[in-house]
Design a protein around this motif. Structure first.
Motif, PDB file in Angstrom:
ATOM      1  N   TRP A   1     -11.497  -0.069  16.544  1.00 58.19           N
ATOM      2  CA  TRP A   1     -10.302  -0.293  15.918  1.00 58.19           C
ATOM      3  C   TRP A   1     -10.447   0.463  14.569  1.00 58.19           C
ATOM      4  O   TRP A   1     -11.424   0.930  14.128  1.00 58.19           O
ATOM      5  N   LEU A   2      -9.144   0.889  14.217  1.00 59.42           N
ATOM      6  CA  LEU A   2      -9.076   1.674  12.796  1.00 59.42           C
ATOM      7  C   LEU A   2      -8.008   1.240  12.037  1.00 59.42           C
ATOM      8  O   LEU A   2      -6.753   1.168  12.536  1.00 59.42           O
ATOM      9  N   ALA A   3      -8.264   1.039  10.767  1.00 57.60           N
ATOM     10  CA  ALA A   3      -7.025   0.247  10.046  1.00 57.60           C
ATOM     11  C   ALA A   3      -6.953   1.310   8.734  1.00 57.60           C
ATOM     12  O   ALA A   3      -8.023   1.722   8.260  1.00 57.60           O
ATOM     13  N   ALA A   4      -5.677   1.372   8.185  1.00 56.43           N
ATOM     14  CA  ALA A   4      -5.623   2.367   7.122  1.00 56.43           C
ATOM     15  C   ALA A   4      -4.653   1.601   6.061  1.00 56.43           C
ATOM     16  O   ALA A   4      -3.756   0.890   6.527  1.00 56.43           O
ATOM     17  N   PHE A   5      -4.993   1.971   4.876  1.00 52.47           N
ATOM     18  CA  PHE A   5      -3.826   1.272   3.846  1.00 52.47           C
ATOM     19  C   PHE A   5      -3.729   2.426   2.849  1.00 52.47           C
ATOM     20  O   PHE A   5      -4.576   2.988   2.251  1.00 52.47           O
ATOM     21  N   GLY A   6      -2.402   2.462   2.351  1.00 54.19           N
ATOM     22  CA  GLY A   6      -2.081   3.468   1.412  1.00 54.19           C
ATOM     23  C   GLY A   6      -0.784   2.982   0.807  1.00 54.19           C
ATOM     24  O   GLY A   6      -0.187   1.952   1.077  1.00 54.19           O
ATOM     25  N   GLY A   7      -0.051   4.032   0.050  1.00 55.03           N
ATOM     26  CA  GLY A   7       1.239   3.645  -0.807  1.00 55.03           C
ATOM     27  C   GLY A   7       1.791   4.887  -1.315  1.00 55.03           C
ATOM     28  O   GLY A   7       2.426   4.652  -2.158  1.00 55.03           O
ATOM     29  N   GLY A   8       1.347   6.294  -1.041  1.00 52.78           N
ATOM     30  CA  GLY A   8       1.851   7.247  -1.791  1.00 52.78           C
ATOM     31  C   GLY A   8       0.924   7.716  -2.901  1.00 52.78           C
ATOM     32  O   GLY A   8       1.207   8.924  -3.296  1.00 52.78           O
ATOM     33  N   GLY A   9       0.070   7.025  -3.374  1.00 56.99           N
ATOM     34  CA  GLY A   9      -0.880   7.341  -4.526  1.00 56.99           C
ATOM     35  C   GLY A   9      -2.038   7.427  -4.150  1.00 56.99           C
ATOM     36  O   GLY A   9      -2.522   7.063  -2.892  1.00 56.99           O
TER      37      GLY A   9
END
Length: 170
Positions: A59-67
């Motif tokens: 599996w691959l998880a990603a977490f972001g928010g524009g910064g």
């Protein structure tokens, strides 16, 4: 893995049955193969990937928010039914639970607790104050509680205590 944009594999931890967890940051598109692909939400996003003993992606998880969501200080450790991941972010990062985390100043540290079998986020927290704050390492004690080490760029309040000063390690 990935495209011509920035990809940083910053930390690795052993998992059950010879598997591995890889954590880091990426911009653009990160493809681990086997249909495991994520696209950055803008700036650097954090990623966590689980690989089996044959180095095949699970599996691959990603977490972001524009910064800036994470940098090369990210690390992980698996213990029982928890995977702890720490890193740094500025502005906001959306781990997909309750509400996005918002930095209190320059950069703050984040802690994510994930299910190592699925990558689902079980919990998230941010730490820091008005200065540049960085998480450097994480450990899980016997009860599963996370212990985070890092650097505070200015005094920061952590519930019942205020820590920090000019680049003081915590």
């Amino acid at each position: 893995f990935g495209d011509g944009a920035t990809q940083i594999a910053a930390g690795i931890a052993g998992g059950a049955n010879g598997g591995l967890f890889v954590v880091g940051a990426f911009d653009g598109t990160l493809s681990m193969g086997g249909g495991k692909t994520k696209t950055s939400s803008g700036g650097l996003d954090a990623f966590v990937a689980k690989l089996d003993a044959n180095v095949s992606p699970q599996w691959l998880a990603a977490f972001g928010g524009g910064g800036l969501a994470a940098d090369q200080r990210a690390t992980a450790v698996a213990a029982g039914s928890h995977l702890a991941v720490v890193g740094d972010f500025a502005h906001a990062v959306d781990p997909g639970v309750v509400e996005p985390l918002h930095s209190a100043g320059d950069t703050d540290a984040f802690l994510l607790i994930l299910d190592p079998a699925s990558g689902a986020v079980l919990g998230a927290a941010s730490f820091g104050g008005p200065g540049a704050d960085h998480a450097a390492a994480v450990a899980l004690d016997a009860s599963g509680a996370a212990i985070v080490a890092g650097v505070l760029g200015a005094p920061a309040s952590f519930g019942c205590a205020t820590l920090g000063g000019s680049a003081q390690s915590a």
